[in-house]
Enzyme design. Structure first.
Site, mmCIF file in Angstrom:
data_model
loop_
_atom_site.group_PDB
_atom_site.id
_atom_site.type_symbol
_atom_site.label_atom_id
_atom_site.label_comp_id
_atom_site.label_asym_id
_atom_site.label_seq_id
_atom_site.Cartn_x
_atom_site.Cartn_y
_atom_site.Cartn_z
ATOM 1 N N ASP A 202 0.845 -1.206 0.000
ATOM 2 C CA ASP A 202 0.000 0.000 0.000
ATOM 3 C C ASP A 202 0.876 1.249 0.000
ATOM 4 O O ASP A 202 1.920 1.285 0.647
ATOM 5 C CB ASP A 202 -0.907 0.009 1.230
ATOM 6 C CG ASP A 202 -2.202 0.769 0.988
ATOM 7 O OD1 ASP A 202 -2.160 1.790 0.286
ATOM 8 O OD2 ASP A 202 -3.249 0.329 1.497
ATOM 9 N N HIS A 204 -0.513 4.626 0.222
ATOM 10 C CA HIS A 204 -1.211 5.832 0.665
ATOM 11 C C HIS A 204 -0.832 6.175 2.098
ATOM 12 O O HIS A 204 -0.941 5.329 2.990
ATOM 13 C CB HIS A 204 -2.724 5.646 0.546
ATOM 14 C CG HIS A 204 -3.162 5.452 -0.868
ATOM 15 N ND1 HIS A 204 -3.146 4.222 -1.477
ATOM 16 C CD2 HIS A 204 -3.589 6.338 -1.796
ATOM 17 C CE1 HIS A 204 -3.563 4.356 -2.724
ATOM 18 N NE2 HIS A 204 -3.829 5.619 -2.946
ATOM 19 N N SER A 255 -4.818 -4.530 2.089
ATOM 20 C CA SER A 255 -4.091 -4.105 3.293
ATOM 21 C C SER A 255 -4.729 -4.659 4.560
ATOM 22 O O SER A 255 -4.060 -4.846 5.580
ATOM 23 C CB SER A 255 -4.040 -2.573 3.373
ATOM 24 O OG SER A 255 -3.319 -2.055 2.287
#
Length: 679
Positions: A202, A204, A255
Site C-alpha cells: 500500500d 497511501h 491491506s
C-alpha cells in the site's frame, strides 16, 4: 471593495479579448478612480501575482479594516497595533505563535528563550511544549481545527530545528561529563514512542502523516517508517525504536489482510505492544472480527487524527489503561458476535439462481455505436489548468477533518458554516494558491493512458479481443454477481452490461489509468526538509484531487470524442460529479468489482507502466499514489451497484475461472465473504 474587484477584472479581461459581459453599470467604478492602495491589492489578487506571494492575505486584511471602518460609521477606525502581542513575555509570544501558526518571529523568540533558560532541551520541554499543550487542548475541545494544528506543528518544528545544534552540543557535554564521572549514558525517553507504517503493498500515507503530526504536537515521539512496509520491517523497527504502540495504515482492501498477518506475527514473536489500525478501508468491525482474535495483545481501530491522541494517552497511562482495554475488548466481542449472527440471518441465492435473474438487455437496440478510436492513446504533460474545473473539493475537506453541518455540508456551502466555515475558506485559499504554484512551475505532471477494445460477454466474464475479427482473446475480465437476497428483480454483474458473444452484437469495453502524482514525492521531500508538514499534506491532497479530476475529464473525452457514444453531450462539471452522464466507470477494488486482482489485466491491455509509468505494487495499489484507474461501460443500461457479500459456491466458481485457488480468492476477497473461511 467587491465592485472594485469587478472593475479591475473587467479592465484586464477586456484587454485580453473579452467582448461580452453582464454587469450592473450603475454600481461599477471606473478603474482609474479606484484609490490606492486598494487598486494595487485588488489587481494583485485578480492577476494572482505579487513579489512576495502574500497578496491574498494582504487583501483579506484590507477587507477586514474596511469592514471595521464601515461599522464605525465611515470614520477613522481606532488603530490597533497588530503586533501588540510582540510586547508580551516570551512564553506568551511563543504560545501565540504556535496557536496562530506564525513562523515569522520563531527563531528570534526561541533564541531569547534559550538565553533565559540556558538549556535548549528545557526550552522545548518548557515554553514550547506548554504552547503545544495549549494547541492540543484547543484541538481536543473543538476550538482549533486540523489545518491550524498542522500549521502549529510547522512552527514547532522550525523552533526545534533552530535548537538542534545547541541540543547536540549539550548532549555531547552531558555525555562527556557522565563518562568522566564513570556513569552510564542517560536514556532519553519522550512521553511515549509510536511507530507508524503503511503496510506492505500500500502506498497511501496522507492520513498517517496527519496522525503523526498531531501526535508529535502532543510530545509523543513518532517514528514513521514510510509506505509499502513488509511485516518484518515493521516489527524489527518497533523493537529497535522501543515503540510503545504500533500504528498500521492502509487504503486498499488487501491491506486489511496484511494487517491481520502483522498481528499474527506479533503474536508469534510474543510482542505485546498495542496496535492502532487506521485508513480508508479499515473499520471497527474488521478490527474486532479479524484482527483482535489473532492477537492476545490489544488492537483498536482509530477513526481519525482527532481520536489518536486520546487513544495513545490512555494506553500509556498506567492508571487508566487496563480499564480502557477491558471496555474496548467487551465492545469488540459484542460486535464480533453480532457480525456472525448477522451472517446467519442474511439470506443468499445460489450462484445458479442469481445468474437466472441477471439483467436481460435487448442488445440489438442498446449496443452503443462503434468507437471512433479503437486501441490505446496516451497523454503526457497534460495541462493541469484544464483539470481545475473538474475538481470535487468535498473529499479535500474530509481529509482535513473539516465537516460543515446541514445545510452547509458540501462545497462551497461549507464556507457558510458557523463553526468551520472561516477555516475551510482559509484552507481552500491555501490549496488554490499552492496548486497555482504547481501549475505555473510545472512541478506536478499529469499523465493518462486510455484504451477502447472489442469485447463480448461470456457468462459472467468479459472477453477482450485483439481486433474486430474477435477470434483472438487479448484478455478476460472476470466479474462477480450479487447473491444477497434483495427486493430488486435483478442480480447484477458487470458482464450484464456487455453484449453476449452468442448475440452476434459487436460490443466494446474501455479502460483508463491516470495520475497527477508525478513530482509529488519530490515536492513532499522538499517540504519535509523545510519542516513544513502543512505543505506535505496539502501537496498529497491536491495531487489526489487533480487525479480524480483527470479521471472525470478523461471519461468525458471517451464519451464525447474517443468512443463518442454520446457525441452531443453537453454537461457541466457539476452535473458530471452527480453522474448524470450515460455509462459508468467502475474501478477494481471498489463495490461494483471488489477484487483488486482484475487490475493486472487492465495494465496488460493498456501497457500502463510502459506507456505512462503508472505501476502496480504487490497488492495492486497504484504508484504514484495520486492515481485513478477504471473500466468503462457505455451501454445506457449500465449502472453502479454493490456486489455485496458472496457465497462459497461463487468463490469456488470464480477461482476456477481465474485459475486461482479458493484460498487465494478468499484472501483477496476477505471483507466480501458471506462465510468465515477459517470456520
Amino acid at each position: 471593495l467587491r465592485e472594485s474587484i469587478h472593475a479591475a477584472f473587467l479592465y484586464h479581461a477586456i484587454k485580453a479579448g473579452m467582448d461580452m459581459g453582464i454587469v450592473n453599470a450603475g454600481a461599477m467604478p471606473i478603474y482609474s478612480d479606484i484609490p490606492q492602495p486598494m487598486c494595487q491589492y485588488v489587481e494583485e489578487v485578480v492577476l494572482n501575482e505579487s513579489k512576495d506571494g502574500e497578496h491574498v492575505e494582504r487583501l483579506l486584511k484590507f477587507a477586514e479594516e474596511e469592514k471595521e471602518r464601515k461599522e464605525a460609521g465611515g470614520g477613522e477606525v481606532a488603530k490597533t497595533n497588530k503586533l501588540e502581542w510582540r510586547e508580551k513575555p516570551i512564553q506568551e509570544r511563543l504560545t501565540y505563535s504556535l496557536i496562530k501558526g506564525i513562523s515569522e518571529f520563531v527563531d528570534e523568540d526561541t533564541e531569547e528563550a534559550r538565553q533565559m533558560i540556558k538549556s535548549p532541551l528545557q526550552v522545548i520541554e518548557g515554553p514550547l511544549m506548554a504552547g503545544m499543550n495549549e494547541v492540543g487542548d484547543l484541538f481536543g475541545a473543538g476550538k482549533m481545527f486540523l489545518p491550524q494544528v498542522i500549521k502549529s506543528a510547522r512552527v514547532m518544528k522550525k523552533a526545534v530545528a533552530y535548537l538542534i545544534p545547541y541540543l547536540e552540543k549539550e548532549k555531547e557535554e552531558v555525555r562527556a561529563a557522565r563518562e568522566a564521572a564513570g556513569l552510564p549514558p542517560e536514556d532519553d525517553k519522550p512521553k511515549g514512542t509510536v511507530l507508524m507504517a503503511t503496510v506492505k503493498g500500500d502506498v497511501h500515507d496522507i492520513g498517517k502523516n496527519i496522525v503523526a503530526v498531531v501526535l508529535g504536537c502532543n510530545n509523543y515521539k513518532v517514528v514513521d517508517i514510510g509506505v509499502m512496509c513488509p511485516c518484518d520491517k515493521i516489527l524489527n523497527a518497533a523493537i529497535e525504536n522501543k515503540a510503545d504502540i504500533i500504528g498500521l495504515s492502509g487504503l486498499i482492501t488487501p491491506s486489511l489482510d496484511e494487517m491481520v498477518f502483522v498481528a499474527q506475527e506479533m503474536e508469534r514473536r510474543g510482542m505485546k505492544q498495542p496496535i492502532m489500525i487506521g485508513g480508508a478501508t479499515t473499520s471497527k468491525m474488521h478490527t474486532a472480527v479479524k484482527i483482535m482474535p489473532k492477537y492476545s495483545g490489544f488492537a483498536i481501530h482509530v477513526l481519525d487524527a482527532s481520536r489518536a491522541v486520546g487513544v495513545v494517552s490512555t494506553l500509556l497511562n498506567d492508571s487508566a489503561r487496563d480499564e480502557y482495554i477491558e471496555d474496548v475488548r467487551e465492545q469488540y466481542d459484542e460486535m464480533k458476535e453480532e457480525h456472525y449472527a448477522s451472517l446467519q440471518e442474511r439470506k443468499f441465492l445460489t450462484l445458479d439462481k442469481a445468474r437466472g435473474l441477471k439483467l436481460n438487455v435487448d442488445f440489438k437496440a442498446a449496443v452503443p455505436p462503434a468507437p471512433k478510436m479503437c486501441g490505446v492513446k496516451t497523454y503526457k504533460n497534460f495541462d493541469l489548468k484544464e483539470l481545475v474545473p473538474y475538481i470535487d473539493w468535498n473529499p479535500f475537506f474530509a481529509v482535513w477533518q473539516l465537516r460543515g453541518k446541514y445545510p452547509n455540508r458540501g462545497y462551497p456551502k461549507i464556507f457558510d458554516d458557523a463553526t468551520v466555515g472561516t477555516e475551510a475558506k482559509k484552507l481552500h485559499n491555501d490549496a488554490v494558491a499552492l496548486m497555482n504554484e504547481f501549475i505555473k512551475d510545472k512541478t506536478l505532471e499529469a499523465r493518462a493512458v486510455v484504451g477502447i477494445f472489442p469485447a463480448n460477454s461470456v457468462g459472467d466474464d468479459i472477453e477482450v479481443y485483439t481486433d474486430e475479427k474477435r477470434s483472438t482473446t487479448a484478455g478476460t475480465f472476470y466479474t462477480l454477481r450479487q447473491q444477497e437476497e434483495r427486493e430488486d428483480a435483478n442480480y447484477l454483474a458487470l458482464s450484464d452490461f456487455v453484449a453476449p458473444k452468442e448475440s452476434g452484437a459487436k460490443d466494446y469495453v474501455g479502460a483508463f489509468a491516470v495520475s497527477c502524482g508525478f513530482g509529488s514525492d519530490e515536492l513532499c521531500e522538499k517540504y519535509k526538509k523545510e519542516n513544513n508538514d502543512y505543505n506535505v499534506i496539502m501537496t498529497e491532497a491536491i495531487a489526489d484531487r487533480l487525479a480524480e479530476a483527470f479521471a472525470e475529464l478523461i471519461h468525458a473525452k471517451m464519451r464525447t470524442e474517443l468512443w463518442a457514444y454520446a457525441p452531443d453531450e453537453s454537461m457541466s462539471p457539476e452535473d458530471m460529479l452527480k453522474v448524470k452522464y450515460q455509462g459508468i466507470r467502475p474501478a477494481p477494488g471498489y463495490p461494483t468489482q471488489p477484487d483488486h486482482t482484475e487490475k493486472p489485466t487492465m495494465w496488460k491491455l493498456l501497457d500502463a507502466e510502459k506507456n505512462v509509468g503508472i505501476k502496480l505494487t504487490d497488492s495492486h495499489a497504484m504508484l504514484p499514489a495520486a492515481s485513478v484507474s477504471a473500466l468503462v461501460f457505455a451501454n445506457p443500461c449500465a449502472q453502479y451497484f454493490q456486489v455485496g457479500r458472496v457465497c462459497k459456491d461463487q468463490v469456488c466458481d470464480y477461482a476456477n475461472r481465474k485459475g486461482m485457488t479458493q484460498a487465494e480468492v478468499e484472501k483477496w476477497m476477505g471483507p466480501y465473504l458471506a462465510y468465515d473461511p477459517d470456520a
